[in-house]
Design an enzyme around this catalytic site. Structure first.
Site, short mmCIF file in Angstrom:
data_model
loop_
_atom_site.label_atom_id
_atom_site.label_comp_id
_atom_site.label_asym_id
_atom_site.label_seq_id
_atom_site.Cartn_x
_atom_site.Cartn_y
_atom_site.Cartn_z
N GLU A 30 -2.55 9.92 -12.95
CA GLU A 30 -2.48 9.69 -14.39
C GLU A 30 -3.42 8.53 -14.72
O GLU A 30 -3.33 7.45 -14.14
CB GLU A 30 -1.06 9.33 -14.82
N ASN B 177 -5.72 13.78 10.02
CA ASN B 177 -5.41 14.24 11.37
C ASN B 177 -6.36 15.36 11.74
O ASN B 177 -6.49 16.35 10.99
CB ASN B 177 -3.96 14.73 11.43
N HIS C 297 0.83 -1.21 0.00
CA HIS C 297 0.00 0.00 0.00
C HIS C 297 0.86 1.25 0.00
O HIS C 297 2.06 1.20 0.26
CB HIS C 297 -0.95 0.02 1.20
N HIS D 204 2.98 11.53 -9.12
CA HIS D 204 1.57 11.19 -9.30
C HIS D 204 1.34 9.70 -9.02
O HIS D 204 2.29 8.94 -8.89
CB HIS D 204 1.10 11.52 -10.72
N ARG E 252 -1.43 11.79 3.46
CA ARG E 252 -2.38 12.55 4.27
C ARG E 252 -3.38 13.31 3.40
O ARG E 252 -3.04 13.76 2.30
CB ARG E 252 -1.65 13.56 5.14
N GLU F 284 -3.82 4.00 1.51
CA GLU F 284 -4.19 4.30 2.90
C GLU F 284 -4.20 5.82 3.08
O GLU F 284 -3.17 6.48 2.93
CB GLU F 284 -3.23 3.68 3.90
#
Length: 413
Positions: free
Chosen positions: A211, A149, A94, A163, A98, A145
Protein backbone atom coordinates in the site's frame (compact mmCIF):
# COMPACT_ATOMS: atom_id res chain seq x y z
CA UNK A 1 7.36 -28.02 -3.67
CA UNK A 2 8.91 -30.64 -1.47
CA UNK A 3 10.63 -28.38 1.00
CA UNK A 4 11.98 -24.89 1.51
CA UNK A 5 14.18 -23.26 4.07
CA UNK A 6 14.52 -19.63 5.03
CA UNK A 7 17.92 -18.81 6.42
CA UNK A 8 18.27 -15.28 7.77
CA UNK A 9 21.75 -13.82 7.77
CA UNK A 10 24.14 -12.86 10.53
CA UNK A 11 23.24 -9.39 11.66
CA UNK A 12 19.50 -9.13 11.95
CA UNK A 13 17.96 -12.55 11.47
CA UNK A 14 19.25 -15.47 13.38
CA UNK A 15 16.60 -18.01 12.62
CA UNK A 16 16.15 -20.94 10.34
CA UNK A 17 12.69 -21.55 8.99
CA UNK A 18 11.82 -24.94 7.57
CA UNK A 19 8.78 -26.08 5.65
CA UNK A 20 8.12 -29.63 4.52
CA UNK A 21 4.68 -30.49 3.17
CA UNK A 22 3.14 -27.77 5.34
CA UNK A 23 4.79 -29.14 8.48
CA UNK A 24 7.44 -26.95 10.03
CA UNK A 25 10.05 -27.82 12.59
CA UNK A 26 12.79 -25.92 14.33
CA UNK A 27 16.34 -26.88 13.57
CA UNK A 28 19.52 -25.44 14.97
CA UNK A 29 22.18 -24.81 12.40
CA UNK A 30 25.91 -24.67 12.78
CA UNK A 31 27.18 -21.18 13.37
CA UNK A 32 30.59 -19.72 12.67
CA UNK A 33 31.99 -16.19 12.21
CA UNK A 34 31.27 -16.25 8.48
CA UNK A 35 27.79 -17.77 8.73
CA UNK A 36 25.86 -16.62 11.82
CA UNK A 37 22.08 -16.71 12.00
CA UNK A 38 19.17 -17.45 14.32
CA UNK A 39 17.73 -20.98 14.31
CA UNK A 40 14.05 -20.40 13.91
CA UNK A 41 10.79 -22.27 13.94
CA UNK A 42 8.50 -21.35 11.06
CA UNK A 43 5.25 -23.14 11.68
CA UNK A 44 2.29 -20.90 12.43
CA UNK A 45 -0.46 -22.79 14.21
CA UNK A 46 -3.50 -20.90 15.55
CA UNK A 47 -3.54 -21.07 19.32
CA UNK A 48 -6.36 -20.58 21.79
CA UNK A 49 -5.16 -18.65 24.81
CA UNK A 50 -6.59 -17.36 28.04
CA UNK A 51 -5.98 -13.65 28.56
CA UNK A 52 -6.14 -12.91 32.25
CA UNK A 53 -5.13 -14.36 35.55
CA UNK A 54 -6.02 -17.93 36.46
CA UNK A 55 -7.62 -18.21 39.87
CA UNK A 56 -6.30 -20.73 42.33
CA UNK A 57 -8.74 -23.06 44.05
CA UNK A 58 -6.97 -22.59 47.37
CA UNK A 59 -8.56 -19.84 49.46
CA UNK A 60 -6.96 -18.46 52.59
CA UNK A 61 -9.50 -16.97 54.95
CA UNK A 62 -8.41 -14.56 57.65
CA UNK A 63 -10.18 -11.94 59.69
CA UNK A 64 -12.82 -10.27 57.48
CA UNK A 65 -11.02 -11.18 54.26
CA UNK A 66 -10.64 -13.87 51.63
CA UNK A 67 -7.35 -14.09 49.78
CA UNK A 68 -6.69 -16.16 46.69
CA UNK A 69 -3.02 -17.03 47.10
CA UNK A 70 -2.32 -18.09 43.53
CA UNK A 71 -4.18 -15.12 42.12
CA UNK A 72 -2.27 -12.69 44.35
CA UNK A 73 1.13 -14.07 43.35
CA UNK A 74 0.24 -14.07 39.68
CA UNK A 75 -1.20 -10.56 39.91
CA UNK A 76 2.07 -9.32 41.40
CA UNK A 77 4.03 -11.04 38.64
CA UNK A 78 1.75 -9.64 35.97
CA UNK A 79 1.93 -6.12 37.36
CA UNK A 80 5.72 -6.28 37.55
CA UNK A 81 6.05 -7.59 34.00
CA UNK A 82 3.57 -5.06 32.63
CA UNK A 83 5.55 -2.23 34.17
CA UNK A 84 8.81 -3.60 32.76
CA UNK A 85 7.38 -4.22 29.28
CA UNK A 86 6.20 -0.60 29.08
CA UNK A 87 9.69 0.65 29.95
CA UNK A 88 11.58 -1.79 27.72
CA UNK A 89 13.34 -0.19 24.74
CA UNK A 90 11.66 -1.91 21.82
CA UNK A 91 11.77 -1.26 18.09
CA UNK A 92 10.60 -3.18 15.04
CA UNK A 93 13.85 -4.25 13.35
CA UNK A 94 12.91 -6.08 10.17
CA UNK A 95 10.38 -8.28 8.42
CA UNK A 96 11.38 -11.56 6.77
CA UNK A 97 9.78 -13.30 3.80
CA UNK A 98 10.66 -15.55 0.86
CA UNK A 99 10.91 -14.68 -2.82
CA UNK A 100 11.33 -16.78 -5.95
CA UNK A 101 13.96 -14.64 -7.72
CA UNK A 102 16.18 -12.51 -5.52
CA UNK A 103 17.73 -10.34 -8.25
CA UNK A 104 14.32 -9.68 -9.83
CA UNK A 105 12.88 -8.55 -6.49
CA UNK A 106 15.90 -6.38 -5.67
CA UNK A 107 15.56 -4.70 -9.06
CA UNK A 108 11.87 -3.99 -8.50
CA UNK A 109 12.33 -2.64 -4.97
CA UNK A 110 15.25 -0.39 -5.86
CA UNK A 111 14.01 0.90 -9.22
CA UNK A 112 10.26 1.14 -8.50
CA UNK A 113 9.99 1.62 -4.74
CA UNK A 114 13.18 3.60 -4.17
CA UNK A 115 14.72 1.24 -1.61
CA UNK A 116 18.43 0.78 -1.13
CA UNK A 117 20.19 -2.58 -1.16
CA UNK A 118 21.83 -2.54 2.27
CA UNK A 119 23.65 -5.86 1.97
CA UNK A 120 23.46 -9.19 0.25
CA UNK A 121 25.02 -12.56 0.97
CA UNK A 122 25.06 -15.84 -0.88
CA UNK A 123 25.70 -19.18 0.84
CA UNK A 124 25.94 -21.67 -2.05
CA UNK A 125 27.00 -24.59 0.14
CA UNK A 126 23.68 -24.27 1.97
CA UNK A 127 21.73 -23.26 -1.15
CA UNK A 128 20.28 -19.95 -0.06
CA UNK A 129 20.86 -16.21 -0.37
CA UNK A 130 19.72 -13.18 1.65
CA UNK A 131 19.27 -9.52 0.82
CA UNK A 132 18.42 -6.62 3.10
CA UNK A 133 16.66 -3.60 1.64
CA UNK A 134 15.21 -0.45 3.11
CA UNK A 135 15.30 3.31 3.32
CA UNK A 136 18.09 3.65 5.86
CA UNK A 137 20.64 1.71 7.94
CA UNK A 138 19.47 -1.31 9.91
CA UNK A 139 20.50 0.14 13.27
CA UNK A 140 17.86 2.87 12.97
CA UNK A 141 15.32 1.80 10.35
CA UNK A 142 12.76 -0.95 9.83
CA UNK A 143 13.98 -2.97 6.86
CA UNK A 144 13.07 -5.95 4.67
CA UNK A 145 14.98 -9.21 4.66
CA UNK A 146 14.42 -11.27 1.51
CA UNK A 147 15.37 -14.93 1.41
CA UNK A 148 15.86 -16.94 -1.74
CA UNK A 149 16.14 -20.74 -1.50
CA UNK A 150 17.88 -22.34 -4.44
CA UNK A 151 15.48 -24.02 -6.82
CA UNK A 152 12.28 -22.62 -5.26
CA UNK A 153 10.66 -20.08 -7.56
CA UNK A 154 7.26 -19.57 -5.95
CA UNK A 155 5.52 -19.63 -2.58
CA UNK A 156 1.99 -19.59 -1.21
CA UNK A 157 1.28 -16.22 0.41
CA UNK A 158 -1.94 -17.50 1.93
CA UNK A 159 -4.94 -15.46 3.06
CA UNK A 160 -3.64 -14.25 6.44
CA UNK A 161 -0.92 -11.90 5.26
CA UNK A 162 -2.26 -8.57 4.04
CA UNK A 163 0.28 -6.07 2.78
CA UNK A 164 3.25 -3.85 3.53
CA UNK A 165 2.86 -0.07 3.71
CA UNK A 166 5.21 2.51 2.22
CA UNK A 167 4.88 6.26 2.80
CA UNK A 168 5.67 8.36 -0.29
CA UNK A 169 5.32 12.04 -1.06
CA UNK A 170 3.61 11.56 -4.44
CA UNK A 171 1.59 8.36 -4.89
CA UNK A 172 0.56 9.10 -8.48
CA UNK A 173 4.19 9.62 -9.53
CA UNK A 174 5.28 6.31 -8.02
CA UNK A 175 2.37 4.49 -9.63
CA UNK A 176 3.28 5.86 -13.07
CA UNK A 177 6.88 4.74 -12.53
CA UNK A 178 5.73 1.26 -11.54
CA UNK A 179 3.54 1.03 -14.63
CA UNK A 180 6.42 2.16 -16.84
CA UNK A 181 8.58 -0.59 -15.37
CA UNK A 182 5.92 -3.19 -16.07
CA UNK A 183 4.69 -3.44 -12.50
CA UNK A 184 1.16 -4.33 -11.45
CA UNK A 185 -1.17 -1.69 -9.98
CA UNK A 186 -4.22 -3.20 -8.28
CA UNK A 187 -5.73 0.02 -6.93
CA UNK A 188 -5.29 3.32 -8.73
CA UNK A 189 -4.31 6.43 -6.72
CA UNK A 190 -7.16 8.11 -4.91
CA UNK A 191 -8.41 9.11 -1.47
CA UNK A 192 -9.07 6.34 1.02
CA UNK A 193 -12.77 5.68 1.64
CA UNK A 194 -14.05 8.03 4.31
CA UNK A 195 -10.85 10.08 4.40
CA UNK A 196 -8.53 12.34 2.42
CA UNK A 197 -5.25 10.37 2.42
CA UNK A 198 -4.31 9.38 -1.11
CA UNK A 199 -3.38 5.71 -1.44
CA UNK A 200 -2.74 3.08 -4.10
CA UNK A 201 -2.02 -0.64 -4.08
CA UNK A 202 0.60 -2.43 -6.14
CA UNK A 203 2.06 -5.95 -6.24
CA UNK A 204 5.67 -7.00 -6.43
CA UNK A 205 6.82 -9.82 -8.77
CA UNK A 206 6.02 -12.46 -6.12
CA UNK A 207 2.51 -11.20 -5.45
CA UNK A 208 3.20 -9.40 -2.16
CA UNK A 209 0.93 -6.37 -1.90
CA UNK A 210 2.21 -2.90 -1.02
CA UNK A 211 0.00 0.00 0.00
CA UNK A 212 1.42 3.37 -1.03
CA UNK A 213 0.35 6.13 1.37
CA UNK A 214 0.82 9.78 0.48
CA UNK A 215 2.57 11.58 3.34
CA UNK A 216 5.11 14.28 3.87
CA UNK A 217 8.77 13.46 4.61
CA UNK A 218 9.06 10.73 7.25
CA UNK A 219 12.01 9.07 9.00
CA UNK A 220 10.42 5.63 8.46
CA UNK A 221 9.03 5.20 4.89
CA UNK A 222 8.59 1.43 5.34
CA UNK A 223 5.73 2.07 7.72
CA UNK A 224 3.30 -0.87 7.96
CA UNK A 225 2.88 -4.62 8.06
CA UNK A 226 -0.76 -5.74 7.84
CA UNK A 227 -1.80 -9.13 9.23
CA UNK A 228 -5.29 -10.59 9.60
CA UNK A 229 -6.42 -11.92 12.99
CA UNK A 230 -9.38 -13.93 14.22
CA UNK A 231 -10.20 -11.93 17.37
CA UNK A 232 -9.16 -8.29 17.34
CA UNK A 233 -9.72 -7.52 21.03
CA UNK A 234 -7.70 -10.60 21.98
CA UNK A 235 -4.87 -9.52 19.68
CA UNK A 236 -4.88 -5.92 20.96
CA UNK A 237 -4.73 -7.18 24.53
CA UNK A 238 -1.84 -9.49 23.70
CA UNK A 239 0.25 -6.95 21.78
CA UNK A 240 -0.27 -4.31 24.46
CA UNK A 241 0.66 -6.55 27.38
CA UNK A 242 3.16 -9.04 25.97
CA UNK A 243 4.80 -6.83 23.31
CA UNK A 244 4.41 -3.45 24.98
CA UNK A 245 2.84 -1.92 21.89
CA UNK A 246 0.43 0.99 22.05
CA UNK A 247 -2.98 0.99 20.39
CA UNK A 248 -2.49 4.01 18.16
CA UNK A 249 -5.96 3.96 16.63
CA UNK A 250 -8.85 1.67 15.84
CA UNK A 251 -11.36 1.95 13.03
CA UNK A 252 -14.53 -0.06 12.53
CA UNK A 253 -16.15 -0.51 9.13
CA UNK A 254 -19.49 -2.06 10.09
CA UNK A 255 -21.21 -1.61 6.73
CA UNK A 256 -21.07 -4.17 3.97
CA UNK A 257 -18.58 -3.51 1.21
CA UNK A 258 -19.25 -4.71 -2.31
CA UNK A 259 -16.37 -5.78 -4.53
CA UNK A 260 -16.92 -6.83 -8.13
CA UNK A 261 -14.55 -9.50 -9.39
CA UNK A 262 -14.07 -9.35 -13.14
CA UNK A 263 -12.39 -12.48 -14.55
CA UNK A 264 -11.91 -11.12 -18.07
CA UNK A 265 -9.38 -8.43 -18.87
CA UNK A 266 -11.78 -6.84 -21.36
CA UNK A 267 -14.61 -6.57 -18.86
CA UNK A 268 -12.76 -3.99 -16.79
CA UNK A 269 -13.58 -1.39 -19.46
CA UNK A 270 -17.25 -1.62 -18.55
CA UNK A 271 -17.81 1.25 -16.10
CA UNK A 272 -20.45 -0.70 -14.21
CA UNK A 273 -17.75 -2.98 -12.85
CA UNK A 274 -14.82 -2.35 -10.55
CA UNK A 275 -11.94 -4.72 -11.22
CA UNK A 276 -10.36 -5.69 -7.92
CA UNK A 277 -8.48 -8.86 -8.82
CA UNK A 278 -7.33 -10.60 -11.97
CA UNK A 279 -7.76 -14.16 -13.16
CA UNK A 280 -4.23 -15.02 -12.03
CA UNK A 281 -5.61 -15.54 -8.52
CA UNK A 282 -6.68 -19.08 -7.78
CA UNK A 283 -9.55 -18.25 -5.45
CA UNK A 284 -11.81 -15.42 -4.40
CA UNK A 285 -13.25 -14.52 -1.04
CA UNK A 286 -16.95 -13.83 -1.07
CA UNK A 287 -20.11 -14.10 0.95
CA UNK A 288 -23.85 -13.60 0.67
CA UNK A 289 -25.44 -10.44 2.03
CA UNK A 290 -26.60 -11.63 5.41
CA UNK A 291 -26.61 -10.15 8.88
CA UNK A 292 -23.85 -12.44 10.09
CA UNK A 293 -21.12 -12.55 7.49
CA UNK A 294 -19.03 -15.65 6.85
CA UNK A 295 -16.48 -15.57 4.07
CA UNK A 296 -16.39 -18.53 1.73
CA UNK A 297 -14.10 -19.36 -1.16
CA UNK A 298 -14.82 -20.18 -4.76
CA UNK A 299 -12.36 -21.41 -7.34
CA UNK A 300 -11.88 -19.05 -10.27
CA UNK A 301 -12.51 -22.09 -12.47
CA UNK A 302 -16.11 -22.01 -11.28
CA UNK A 303 -16.58 -18.59 -12.87
CA UNK A 304 -17.59 -18.42 -16.51
CA UNK A 305 -14.64 -16.54 -17.98
CA UNK A 306 -16.18 -16.75 -21.45
CA UNK A 307 -18.72 -14.10 -20.48
CA UNK A 308 -17.82 -10.48 -21.14
CA UNK A 309 -19.54 -9.34 -17.98
CA UNK A 310 -19.02 -11.83 -15.19
CA UNK A 311 -18.84 -10.61 -11.62
CA UNK A 312 -19.12 -11.81 -8.08
CA UNK A 313 -20.20 -9.44 -5.32
CA UNK A 314 -18.28 -9.72 -2.05
CA UNK A 315 -19.85 -8.26 1.08
CA UNK A 316 -17.83 -8.02 4.25
CA UNK A 317 -17.34 -5.94 7.36
CA UNK A 318 -14.02 -5.35 9.03
CA UNK A 319 -12.19 -3.53 11.82
CA UNK A 320 -8.54 -2.50 11.93
CA UNK A 321 -6.21 -1.64 14.81
CA UNK A 322 -2.86 0.11 14.45
CA UNK A 323 -0.29 -1.09 17.01
CA UNK A 324 3.24 0.19 17.46
CA UNK A 325 5.97 1.81 19.52
CA UNK A 326 5.34 5.38 18.43
CA UNK A 327 3.33 7.63 16.10
CA UNK A 328 2.51 6.21 12.66
CA UNK A 329 4.18 9.08 10.82
CA UNK A 330 7.53 8.37 12.49
CA UNK A 331 7.58 4.62 13.17
CA UNK A 332 6.77 1.31 11.54
CA UNK A 333 3.50 -0.10 12.86
CA UNK A 334 1.56 -3.34 12.85
CA UNK A 335 -1.88 -3.13 11.25
CA UNK A 336 -4.18 -5.85 12.55
CA UNK A 337 -7.33 -6.54 10.52
CA UNK A 338 -10.39 -8.45 11.67
CA UNK A 339 -12.98 -9.50 9.08
CA UNK A 340 -16.35 -10.13 10.74
CA UNK A 341 -17.02 -13.82 11.22
CA UNK A 342 -13.58 -15.05 10.15
CA UNK A 343 -11.57 -16.66 12.94
CA UNK A 344 -8.78 -18.45 11.05
CA UNK A 345 -6.63 -17.85 7.98
CA UNK A 346 -4.26 -19.85 5.81
CA UNK A 347 -0.77 -18.47 6.45
CA UNK A 348 0.89 -20.13 3.46
CA UNK A 349 4.66 -20.57 3.43
CA UNK A 350 5.88 -17.22 2.10
CA UNK A 351 5.66 -14.70 4.93
CA UNK A 352 7.91 -15.51 7.89
CA UNK A 353 8.25 -13.10 10.81
CA UNK A 354 8.85 -9.70 12.32
CA UNK A 355 11.91 -9.13 14.51
CA UNK A 356 11.78 -6.75 17.47
CA UNK A 357 14.59 -5.46 19.66
CA UNK A 358 14.45 -5.78 23.46
CA UNK A 359 16.71 -5.12 26.45
CA UNK A 360 15.95 -8.52 28.03
CA UNK A 361 14.84 -11.60 26.09
CA UNK A 362 14.29 -13.55 29.32
CA UNK A 363 11.69 -11.16 30.72
CA UNK A 364 10.18 -10.85 27.26
CA UNK A 365 9.60 -14.61 27.13
CA UNK A 366 7.98 -14.50 30.58
CA UNK A 367 5.58 -11.79 29.44
CA UNK A 368 4.69 -13.68 26.26
CA UNK A 369 3.84 -16.82 28.23
CA UNK A 370 1.86 -14.98 30.89
CA UNK A 371 -0.25 -12.96 28.49
CA UNK A 372 -1.32 -15.69 26.08
CA UNK A 373 1.50 -16.29 23.62
CA UNK A 374 3.54 -19.39 22.92
CA UNK A 375 7.34 -19.37 23.19
CA UNK A 376 8.78 -21.54 20.44
CA UNK A 377 12.43 -20.84 21.20
CA UNK A 378 13.37 -20.38 24.85
CA UNK A 379 15.45 -17.27 25.56
CA UNK A 380 19.21 -17.52 25.62
CA UNK A 381 22.40 -17.06 23.60
CA UNK A 382 22.83 -18.86 20.33
CA UNK A 383 25.43 -21.63 20.12
CA UNK A 384 28.79 -20.28 19.04
CA UNK A 385 27.90 -16.60 19.46
CA UNK A 386 26.63 -14.44 22.29
CA UNK A 387 23.52 -13.04 20.63
CA UNK A 388 20.50 -13.65 22.84
CA UNK A 389 17.11 -14.24 21.28
CA UNK A 390 13.69 -15.73 21.89
CA UNK A 391 10.92 -16.61 19.42
CA UNK A 392 7.18 -16.77 19.96
CA UNK A 393 3.74 -17.05 18.38
CA UNK A 394 0.86 -14.71 19.03
CA UNK A 395 -2.66 -16.13 19.63
CA UNK A 396 -3.21 -16.37 15.84
CA UNK A 397 0.10 -18.12 15.20
CA UNK A 398 2.01 -15.14 13.75
CA UNK A 399 5.68 -15.45 14.55
CA UNK A 400 7.88 -12.80 16.15
CA UNK A 401 11.54 -12.94 17.11
CA UNK A 402 12.94 -10.78 19.91
CA UNK A 403 16.63 -9.92 19.72
CA UNK A 404 18.78 -8.44 22.47
CA UNK A 405 19.40 -4.78 21.56
CA UNK A 406 23.10 -4.70 22.45
CA UNK A 407 23.81 -8.04 20.80
CA UNK A 408 21.97 -6.90 17.64
CA UNK A 409 24.18 -3.83 17.29
CA UNK A 410 27.29 -5.94 17.83
CA UNK A 411 26.18 -8.30 15.08
CA UNK A 412 25.81 -5.39 12.67
CA UNK A 413 29.42 -4.43 13.32
Amino acid sequence: MASSTIRPSSASSLFRLCNTTNTCAASLVSLNPSSRRFPYLASAVPQSHFFGLRTSSKIWRGENRSITAGNMAQSNTAASLLEWVKKDKRRMLHVVYRVGDLDRTIKFYTECLGMKLLRKRDIPEERYANAFLGYGPEDSHFVIELTYNYGVDSYDIGTGFGHFGIAVEDVAKIVELIKAKGGKVTREPGPVKGGSTVIAFIEDPDGYKFELLERGPTPEPLCQVMLRVGDLDRSINFYEKAFGMELLRKRDNPEYKCVYLVPREGAEKDKTFMRSKSCSYSEWEYSSCQKNIVLHKVSVDDLDCSQKKVWLAAFYKYTIAMMGYGPEDKNAVLELTYNYGVTEYDKGNAYAQIAIGTDDVYKTAEAVKLFGGKVTREPGPLPGISTKITACLDPDGWKTVFVDNIDFLKELE
